[in-house]
Structures are given as C-alpha cells and as structure tokens.
Design a protein around this motif. Structure first.
Motif, short mmCIF file in Angstrom:
data_model
loop_
_atom_site.label_atom_id
_atom_site.label_comp_id
_atom_site.label_asym_id
_atom_site.label_seq_id
_atom_site.Cartn_x
_atom_site.Cartn_y
_atom_site.Cartn_z
N MET A 188 -29.36 -65.49 18.22
CA MET A 188 -30.47 -64.74 18.82
C MET A 188 -31.50 -65.63 19.44
SD MET A 188 -32.94 -62.05 16.90
CE MET A 188 -34.36 -61.32 17.71
N PHE A 189 -31.78 -66.76 18.84
CA PHE A 189 -32.84 -67.62 19.31
C PHE A 189 -32.27 -69.00 19.63
CE2 PHE A 189 -34.61 -64.94 15.82
CZ PHE A 189 -35.09 -63.95 16.67
N LEU A 217 -40.03 -66.92 16.05
CA LEU A 217 -38.74 -66.22 15.95
C LEU A 217 -37.75 -67.01 15.11
CD1 LEU A 217 -38.29 -64.98 19.64
CD2 LEU A 217 -39.10 -63.67 17.67
N LEU A 244 -38.23 -66.36 11.66
CA LEU A 244 -38.05 -64.93 11.36
C LEU A 244 -39.40 -64.23 11.18
CD1 LEU A 244 -34.99 -65.11 8.94
CD2 LEU A 244 -35.01 -64.90 11.43
N GLU A 257 -33.67 -61.82 7.54
CA GLU A 257 -32.62 -62.26 8.45
C GLU A 257 -32.94 -61.79 9.86
OE1 GLU A 257 -29.20 -58.91 7.97
OE2 GLU A 257 -29.44 -60.32 6.29
N ARG A 258 -32.32 -62.44 10.86
CA ARG A 258 -32.71 -62.19 12.25
C ARG A 258 -32.35 -60.79 12.73
NH1 ARG A 258 -28.77 -66.26 12.95
NH2 ARG A 258 -26.79 -65.55 13.79
N ASN A 259 -31.29 -60.20 12.22
CA ASN A 259 -30.94 -58.85 12.64
C ASN A 259 -32.00 -57.84 12.21
OD1 ASN A 259 -28.58 -59.61 13.91
ND2 ASN A 259 -27.33 -59.36 12.07
N LEU A 290 -35.19 -58.60 11.73
CA LEU A 290 -36.33 -58.88 12.60
C LEU A 290 -36.13 -58.26 13.98
CD1 LEU A 290 -38.93 -60.33 13.49
CD2 LEU A 290 -37.53 -62.38 13.91
N LYS A 291 -34.94 -58.43 14.53
CA LYS A 291 -34.64 -57.90 15.86
C LYS A 291 -34.79 -56.37 15.87
CE LYS A 291 -30.99 -57.94 19.37
NZ LYS A 291 -29.62 -58.41 19.68
#
Length: 382
Positions: free
Chosen positions: A13-14, A190, A193, A204-206, A208-209
């Motif tokens: 993602m980042f 980002l 997170l 986790e990034r999902n 956050l997204k």
C-alpha cells in the motif's frame, strides 16, 4: 515523463522508495558567510554557527531570540548591522541586567516590533521563493505512495496524481509549500499505520485503508497544527493559524472512545442502495449492473470523467432529490416516490444534469452518513 504499471499493488500500500531531488536555489543555508552585527569578524554559519552565537554573547553581550529559527539569517544579521551603524545599540535595543555583575545585555527579540516585522518579512520571502521553485521545478522524482508509478515532474502534478487517482486530498497545490516535506510526512504516518486525519494508530494497513476510505479521512485535518507550515496562507500574516484554511466546522468529529468502530471498518455486509429505487446489494458492481439494466443508467460510463469528489457530490445530490421526491435532472416536484419513479421512466430522466447543478461544496459531505455507496465509489471496476 512518468511510467506506470496499470495494476495497483494491493499488497504494497505504501511505497518506501525515495529519490534525490533538487533543492531551492538561494536558500538560507547556501548564504552562510556573515559579518558580525557589531564588529568585523566573519563567520561561516554552516560550519561555526555555535561559535557565532557565543561570540555575540561573550564579546558583545547580545542575545538573539530563537536565532536558529530565523529564515535567511545572513540577511537578518546584515539588516541589524546596518542599523547599528546608524545609531548605537543602546538607542535601539533596551539594555537589561541578568546577574549581580552590573553587566548589561541586549536582547533582539520579537518583543521589538521592528524585529518581529523583519523576521516575518524574511520568512515570507523565503517561503515564496520555495513555492515558486516547487511550481517550476520539473525534476521531482518519487514513487507514488499507493501505486507503482515512478513519478517525475512538478510537485503540483504529484499532488494532483494523489488526488485524482487515489482520492488523497492534500489541498490545492497553489496553496501548498514545502510539498516534498509534506509528502514525506504523509508517507511516514501511513508507514506507521497512522491515519493522517484523526491520527489514530491501526493494527494493519488494510484496517487503516478501510478506515480512511469509510470515514473520508484521506485528507488533512485543518485543525491539526502539525500541518500549518505547509499552507502558504499561514505565512501571509504573523501567527496566522491554518484552521482558517480549508476550514469545515461541520465536519463530524469521531469519538475516540468509540471502541465499536474497530469492528465495523471491515464489515462485508454493508448494503448499498440503488440511487433510484429500493434495490440493495452488498456488491457495488452488481448494483451498477442493476442501475444499467433497470434504470438505463451506466454509473461507470457516465461518471468516468468525474473525479472522486464530483462523484460524491453527485450521489449526495441525487439522494437529496430522491428523498424530497424531486427529479434530479429537471427538478420537477412529484407528489410521491411512485410518481417520481413514473416520471423518471417516462421522461427518461435517469441521466446526469449539468455539472454546475451538483458540483457544489454543500454536496461534498454526506447527506446520509452511513451511505455505503459513498464509501465504495472508488471500488467500482471499469
């Protein structure tokens, strides 16, 4: 120019990759040679800043308030050097005693109106020079924060890419400065997170997204003073606050103590309601097929030239008109929802009105805060 892999990297993602970039010309650090305010000794500020400050204190009993934060210190020093040639320092700066030795000291600070105005003038000049450099420098290189784009161009174009392709709203590039630093700050948050709007940390990034998308948090919080330095308006007047920039007092504030929110960011059973009837589905693509078949409205094709925010405004506008039993195309008032459905079918008015009708600030924030369609617009597959 830029090259891009059309497939977005969902597992990454980042992007961490950084490139060397140009620096603004004539920045203060490149003008490091100065002559003392009160004598002819010279100093290289890049190499002997501490020696310069100690010299002022020990030899001339002069203290400069927050000297390390003064923009273009060489010009600041030269200004006061010229002033002290015109009149003795005692006539310009009040003398103070700070110990029992009867030694008087002089303090150059913003308590002196002339000093305050000088610091502001130098800061504004420096910021405007940086902004002009950022506008014209086409050598900015960076991997996109979200996709595989190896961007090369102006910083403004990079900000435009983030907004148009990833719905990340940092602000109008014409109002931004130190854009490179801003992008790195966003990337750092980002990577840790941290939501860039509410500053919450996620596991986790999902998650956050999903949070940033559902809460419309893919933007800078105008109340967060950590971002003050990146808005040019904050330099136009001394001590101007960024809350006056892009201020939206009607933005609903999240309750930081609401633990239940952790469980609804990844819900898969959110129903999406058709724009024109009561049909609902959990998959936006299925619903789009329904709107095309039953209402002759191809959402993907008809909104393909809209950016994310225009799509949001359009959905909000249609929702409001349908709620008020009004045709969203011709604004005709109907007695009931059934009459409205008949009108839309007979007049074939399930089509997009003139852009100026709905592309208005009042339609940006959701009329219905739980409208799942708003949160999933950017998931529609072409």
């Amino acid at each position: 120019m830029a090259t891009v892999d059309e497939t977005e990297n969902d597992n990454k993602m980042f992007g961490p990759l950084l490139f060397e970039t140009s620096k603004p010309p004539n920045s203060p650090e490149t003008e490091s040679e100065v002559t003392c305010l009160l004598c002819d000794d010279t100093f290289n500020l890049a190499l002997s800043f501490d020696i310069f400050v100690r010299h002022l204190f020990e030899v001339h009993y002069l203290v400069i308030e927050e000297v390390q934060n003064i923009a273009n210190l060489p010009r600041y020093v030269q200004y006061w050097r010229d002033k002290f040639k015109e009149a003795p320092i005692e006539e310009i700066i009040p003398a103070i005693k700070i110990d029992s030795s009867n030694q008087t000291y002089f303090l150059l600070s913003t308590l002196l109106k002339e000093d305050k105005e000088l610091r502001h003038k130098l800061k504004l000049e420096h910021v405007l020079e940086v902004q002009e450099f950022e506008r014209t420098d086409g050598g900015y290189k960076r991997l996109c924060l979200f996709c595989k784009l190896n961007f090369e161009g102006t910083r403004a174009d990079f900000v435009a890419h983030l907004e148009s392709q990833h719905n990340l709203q940092l602000g109008n590039p014409q109002n931004l400065v130190f854009i490179e630093d801003l992008v790195e700050k966003i990337d750092d948050n980002l990577g840790k997170l941290i939501c860039i709007y509410c500053s919450r940390v996620f596991p986790e990034r999902n998650v956050l997204k999903e949070h940033m998308r559902k809460k419309l948090h893919k933007r800078i919080n105008p109340r967060n003073t950590d971002y003050d330095k990146y808005f040019i308006v904050n330099y136009l007047e001394p001590e101007k606050l960024s809350k006056k920039v892009q201020k939206h007092d009607d933005v609903p504030q999240d309750d930081p103590n609401n633990d239940e929110e952790y469980y609804d960011w990844n819900e898969k059973d959110d129903f999406i309601i058709c724009l024109f009837c009561e049909k609902r589905d959990t998959n936006i693509n299925t619903l789009c097929l329904h709107m095309e078949a039953d209402h002759d409205f191809d959402f993907v094709d008809l909104t393909k030239n809209f950016d994310f925010y225009q799509k949001v405004k359009f959905v909000n506008y249609v929702r409001r008109q349908m709620h008020n039993n009004k045709c969203f195309y011709c604004d005709l008032s109907c007695k009931s929802s059934e009459n409205l459905q008949e009108h839309l079918f007979e007049e074939q008015h399930c089509k997009i009105p003139d852009l100026k009708v709905f592309d208005q600030p009042e339609f940006y924030f959701p009329t219905y805060e739980n409208d799942a369609l708003l949160y999933l617009i950017d998931d529609v597959e072409d």
